[in-house]
Motif scaffolding. Structure first.
Motif, short mmCIF file in Angstrom:
data_model
loop_
_atom_site.label_atom_id
_atom_site.label_comp_id
_atom_site.label_asym_id
_atom_site.label_seq_id
_atom_site.Cartn_x
_atom_site.Cartn_y
_atom_site.Cartn_z
N ARG A 30 0.84 -1.21 0.00
CA ARG A 30 0.00 0.00 0.00
C ARG A 30 0.87 1.25 0.00
NH1 ARG A 30 -1.27 3.20 4.05
NH2 ARG A 30 -0.80 1.69 5.72
N LEU A 31 1.87 1.28 0.85
CA LEU A 31 2.76 2.43 0.91
C LEU A 31 3.55 2.59 -0.39
CD1 LEU A 31 4.11 2.12 4.57
CD2 LEU A 31 2.37 3.69 3.69
N GLY A 32 3.87 1.46 -1.02
CA GLY A 32 4.55 1.52 -2.31
C GLY A 32 3.71 2.21 -3.37
N LYS A 33 2.39 2.11 -3.23
CA LYS A 33 1.48 2.80 -4.14
C LYS A 33 1.23 4.25 -3.72
CE LYS A 33 0.05 -0.40 -7.13
NZ LYS A 33 0.09 -0.21 -8.60
N GLY A 34 1.68 4.60 -2.53
CA GLY A 34 1.44 5.95 -2.04
C GLY A 34 0.02 6.18 -1.55
N ILE A 93 -3.75 -3.69 -6.23
CA ILE A 93 -2.34 -3.36 -6.04
C ILE A 93 -1.49 -3.84 -7.21
CG2 ILE A 93 -0.33 -3.88 -4.57
CD1 ILE A 93 -2.25 -3.76 -2.19
N GLY A 94 -1.99 -4.86 -7.94
CA GLY A 94 -1.24 -5.39 -9.08
C GLY A 94 -0.21 -6.41 -8.69
N CYS A 95 -0.57 -7.29 -7.77
CA CYS A 95 0.33 -8.35 -7.35
C CYS A 95 -0.47 -9.62 -7.13
CB CYS A 95 1.08 -7.96 -6.06
SG CYS A 95 0.00 -7.80 -4.61
N ARG A 96 0.18 -10.65 -6.61
CA ARG A 96 -0.50 -11.90 -6.31
C ARG A 96 -0.99 -11.91 -4.87
NH1 ARG A 96 4.50 -15.62 -7.71
NH2 ARG A 96 5.33 -14.08 -6.27
N VAL A 97 -2.03 -12.68 -4.62
CA VAL A 97 -2.50 -12.85 -3.25
C VAL A 97 -1.37 -13.36 -2.37
CG1 VAL A 97 -4.05 -14.17 -1.76
CG2 VAL A 97 -4.91 -13.22 -3.92
N GLU A 98 -0.56 -14.25 -2.93
CA GLU A 98 0.52 -14.83 -2.14
C GLU A 98 1.62 -13.83 -1.82
OE1 GLU A 98 1.72 -18.57 -3.64
OE2 GLU A 98 3.48 -18.70 -2.35
N ASP A 99 1.70 -12.72 -2.60
CA ASP A 99 2.64 -11.66 -2.25
C ASP A 99 2.15 -10.88 -1.03
OD1 ASP A 99 4.33 -12.25 -4.40
OD2 ASP A 99 3.14 -11.01 -5.76
#
Length: 370
Positions: A16-20, A59-65
């Protein structure tokens, strides 16, 4: 939401923080309360499948991430191993009476044994099939065209997850697979074009071949590509330009194959014309066929994957690491098998097995590419 298990680590805050984004912003996008986001990030609760998938898509990632299961895999004592097996060797397991028996899946044993059962027989004098299977079974069958040998593993894991589900894997180059997807003769296609510039080569080809058909592109594997050579590499082949040396016999892949495109790019980069390579016009249509040419001393080098080279006890000269993607038309995403497959791509068990293959990496498995 259920209480978060102690062996699951939540990385939602980091992403989340990576997305700002603030917690309020993420909550609004996901249709949740800010308190829910706080509880998830603080480890108080584990979201259900639907919420986890929505967060991963946003977020554009996998659930496992986002939610990493750190519990160690289940282990059971083997009563017998038929042959030699080093750690991380893939095993076929069976219970014989009261004994858990492991059969090492390496070398030739890593490929299929015997004939595959048919679903039908071509009828005489007419373009129709004599059915050997049921409509129910056909409704749970997926056709996958592509040339990643690990697709067979994907099919087995799907059958374990969804009773009676099957994947018919048909070997095809990236170009042929996408053309088949556009013609409607396959449910999904695999492509592994390598990037030569800033553009994503797989996505460029999807746009070109699928035209205006909306598609989902999902990562499947990272695999090491290059040249398969005889054990010990007796001719000392180190790069594509060495194929132009006198006395080196080469066998190529067919036009449209991702490996052939890779070779052409390397030859162009090294300033080697196609005509300087003996055997450039000699073609095979699979990794296995190229490996056999080298084993039988018909060729000194053939294009292939590191995993295939090791299965055939050949040496390998690495040229690139390519990402293999699965391409799924939007209108087929409601197919029960496709839904189960997309869920399966988040499976730790599938990722562990992909990682166990020589030259493979599961870092992109299940990642939404486009």
């Amino acid at each position: 939401m259920a209480p978060l298990k102690i062996d699951i680590v939540c990385n939602l805050k980091t992403y989340r923080l990576g997305k700002g984004w603030t917690q309020d912003e993420l909550a609004e996008k996901a249709g949740l309360r800010r308190q829910a986001i706080y509880d998830i990030e603080s480890g108080r609760y584990l979201p259900n499948t639907a919420v986890a998938l929505k967060l991963a898509r946003l977020i554009g990632c996998r659930v496992e991430d986002l939610f990493v299961d750190q519990a160690p895999p289940e282990t059971r004592r083997l009563d017998a191993v038929h042959g030699e097996a080093e750690p991380a060797t893939r095993l076929a397991l069976g219970r014989v009476r009261h004994r858990l028996v492991g059969l090492p899946m390496d070398g030739p044993a890593s490929t299929a044994f015997g004939f595959c059962a048919a679903d039908g027989l071509m009828a005489r004098g007419t373009r129709s099939a004599e059915m050997l299977t049921s409509d129910e079974a056909l409704g749970k069958t997926l056709i996958l065209m592509g040339c990643d040998p690990a697709f067979g593993i994907l099919g087995t894991h799907l059958s374990r997850k969804m009773p009676d589900a099957r994947i018919h894997c048909r070997f095809a180059s990236s170009t042929t697979a996408l053309e088949g997807l556009h013609r409607g003769v396959t449910h999904l296609a695999g492509t592994h074009m390598h990037n030569t510039g800033e553009q994503e080569a797989n996505l460029v080809m999807v746009d070109e071949k699928m035209k205006d058909t909306p598609c989902r592109v999902v990562g499947f594997s990272l695999m090491e590509e290059g040249l398969m050579v005889a054990r010990g590499n007796p001719l000392g082949i180190r790069r594509a330009s060495d194929l132009a040396r006198p006395g080196v016999r080469f066998v190529n892949r067919e036009p449209g194959a991702a490996l052939r495109v890779l070779l052409d790019d390397h030859l162009e980069r090294d300033g080697v014309p196609e005509g300087a390579v003996s055997g450039y016009r000699s073609e095979v249509t699979s990794h296995g066929e190229g490996a056999v040419r080298v084993i039988c001393d018909v060729a000194d080098a053939a294009l292939g994957l590191k995993g295939v080279a090791e299965a055939w006890n050949l040496d390998f000269v690495s040229m690139a690491v390519a990402r293999c993607d699965l391409v799924i038309p939007g209108d087929l995403e409601t197919h029960a098998g496709i839904r189960a497959l997309l869920d399966l791509l988040q499976s730790p068990a599938l990722r562990r097995e992909i990682d166990s293959l020589p030259g493979y990496d599961s870092a992109v498995t299940g990642k939404m590419i486009a």
